[in-house]
Design a protein around this motif. Structure first.
Motif, PDB file in Angstrom:
ATOM      1  N   MET A   1       0.828  -1.196   0.000  1.00 21.52           N
ATOM      2  CA  MET A   1       0.000   0.000   0.000  1.00 21.52           C
ATOM      3  C   MET A   1       0.870   1.257   0.000  1.00 21.52           C
ATOM      4  O   MET A   1       0.616   2.215  -0.747  1.00 21.52           O
ATOM      5  N   VAL A   2       1.904   1.240   0.829  1.00 21.23           N
ATOM      6  CA  VAL A   2       2.814   2.391   0.909  1.00 21.23           C
ATOM      7  C   VAL A   2       3.518   2.589  -0.432  1.00 21.23           C
ATOM      8  O   VAL A   2       3.636   3.712  -0.935  1.00 21.23           O
ATOM      9  N   GLN A   3       3.992   1.463  -1.019  1.00 16.41           N
ATOM     10  CA  GLN A   3       4.669   1.555  -2.314  1.00 16.41           C
ATOM     11  C   GLN A   3       3.736   2.129  -3.373  1.00 16.41           C
ATOM     12  O   GLN A   3       4.137   2.957  -4.186  1.00 16.41           O
ATOM     13  N   THR A   4       2.483   1.680  -3.355  1.00 13.10           N
ATOM     14  CA  THR A   4       1.496   2.169  -4.315  1.00 13.10           C
ATOM     15  C   THR A   4       1.264   3.666  -4.136  1.00 13.10           C
ATOM     16  O   THR A   4       1.190   4.424  -5.113  1.00 13.10           O
ATOM     17  N   GLN A   5       1.166   4.094  -2.866  1.00 11.09           N
ATOM     18  CA  GLN A   5       0.959   5.516  -2.589  1.00 11.09           C
ATOM     19  C   GLN A   5       2.151   6.352  -3.052  1.00 11.09           C
ATOM     20  O   GLN A   5       1.985   7.425  -3.625  1.00 11.09           O
ATOM     21  N   VAL A   6       3.362   5.823  -2.825  1.00  6.03           N
ATOM     22  CA  VAL A   6       4.572   6.541  -3.228  1.00  6.03           C
ATOM     23  C   VAL A   6       4.621   6.678  -4.742  1.00  6.03           C
ATOM     24  O   VAL A   6       4.922   7.754  -5.283  1.00  6.03           O
ATOM     25  N   VAL A   7       4.311   5.576  -5.444  1.00  9.31           N
ATOM     26  CA  VAL A   7       4.310   5.606  -6.910  1.00  9.31           C
ATOM     27  C   VAL A   7       3.264   6.589  -7.416  1.00  9.31           C
ATOM     28  O   VAL A   7       3.522   7.385  -8.334  1.00  9.31           O
ATOM     29  N   GLN A   8       2.065   6.558  -6.808  1.00  5.07           N
ATOM     30  CA  GLN A   8       0.990   7.462  -7.224  1.00  5.07           C
ATOM     31  C   GLN A   8       1.375   8.918  -7.011  1.00  5.07           C
ATOM     32  O   GLN A   8       1.140   9.771  -7.877  1.00  5.07           O
ATOM     33  N   GLU A   9       1.986   9.203  -5.856  1.00  3.96           N
ATOM     34  CA  GLU A   9       2.404  10.571  -5.563  1.00  3.96           C
ATOM     35  C   GLU A   9       3.493  11.024  -6.537  1.00  3.96           C
ATOM     36  O   GLU A   9       3.513  12.187  -6.968  1.00  3.96           O
ATOM     37  N   GLU A  10       4.389  10.086  -6.890  1.00  4.61           N
ATOM     38  CA  GLU A  10       5.452  10.414  -7.833  1.00  4.61           C
ATOM     39  C   GLU A  10       4.873  10.742  -9.206  1.00  4.61           C
ATOM     40  O   GLU A  10       5.293  11.713  -9.862  1.00  4.61           O
TER      41      GLU A  10
END
Length: 239
Positions: free
Chosen positions: A176-185
């Motif tokens: 979930m954190v990785q997905t959020q980081v990718v989305q924010e990027e």
């Protein structure tokens, strides 16, 4: 005593406990709350004195295994504690990726904190690994009793199942954190691209010059690229 009735009641409690944990894993709880719930539910249904959950912290150099959750209220136990990856019973379980039953921690050479065990009256111990599907162990779930106790196969299986669910919770959180980081990027890149277009149009800059201007502004003001880009876009909208 109706042994069959007692066993049925135990199974019912175990199943309910696993359902509670499963619901928590699929909820919006923070990982700290999930781990706390796991140790509390495990301690309640098994009747152990202390249940604790240790996790590998790979942000440390070298990595160490750290106490992350326990239902114990005595500060002697829940104070900040960490071990080397191969240290103590916890390290043994982590490295070997299999459960261990210790009849008496005071007589176990691998158990490092005998003084704490004496103070809290801890005797028997069960430790099981938190293992991912790829076989990687990311932590250890420990259960201590206040008297001599022979952990049954049912208890070992229950606690191992709980540990596996804890591993799932940790993996889900990481994804979930990785997905959020990718989305924010991705969102940041879109904003920066739009801001570049504004600078190219208003200041007659090339795409590379516009990007370098945004980057320098970010460094000078110590603000993220996203905030600088948003400010440029807002200024363009207001004019």
């Amino acid at each position: 005593m109706d042994i069959k009735h007692d066993q049925t009641e135990s199974y019912d409690r175990y199943i309910k406990a696993l359902m509670d944990i499963s619901r928590a894993i699929t909820s919006d709880y923070y990982i700290e709350d999930i781990l706390k719930l796991i140790v509390m539910v495990t301690a309640k249904v098994t009747g152990v004195e202390i249940c604790s959950l240790w996790m590998v912290d790979e942000t440390l150099n070298p990595p160490r295994i750290c106490l992350k959750a326990t239902q114990a209220i005595d500060p002697t136990y829940w104070k900040d504690r960490s071990l080397a990856m191969d240290e103590g019973v916890v390290g043994y379980v982590l490295m070997n990726k299999r459960p261990i039953i210790v009849p008496n921690v005071l007589e176990e050479p691998k158990f490092k904190e005998k003084e704490m065990a004496r103070k809290l009256g801890l005797v028997s111990m069960l430790g099981v690994p938190l293992e991912m599907k790829d076989g990687k162990a990311v932590g250890v779930l420990n259960c201590f009793t206040a008297g001599p106790h022979a952990f049954s196969e049912t208890e070992v299986n229950l606690i191992q199942t709980v540990a596996n669910q804890a591993a799932v919770a940790i993996l889900n959180t990481e994804l979930m954190v990785q997905t959020q980081v990718v989305q924010e990027e991705l969102e940041t890149r879109k904003l920066v691209d739009r801001a570049k277009e504004v600078l190219m149009r208003r200041r007659n800059k090339s795409g590379e010059e516009a990007y370098q201007w945004i980057r320098k502004r970010s460094m000078d003001t110590r603000k993220p690229l996203r905030q600088v880009a948003e400010a440029i876009l807002l200024s363009d909208e207001l004019e």
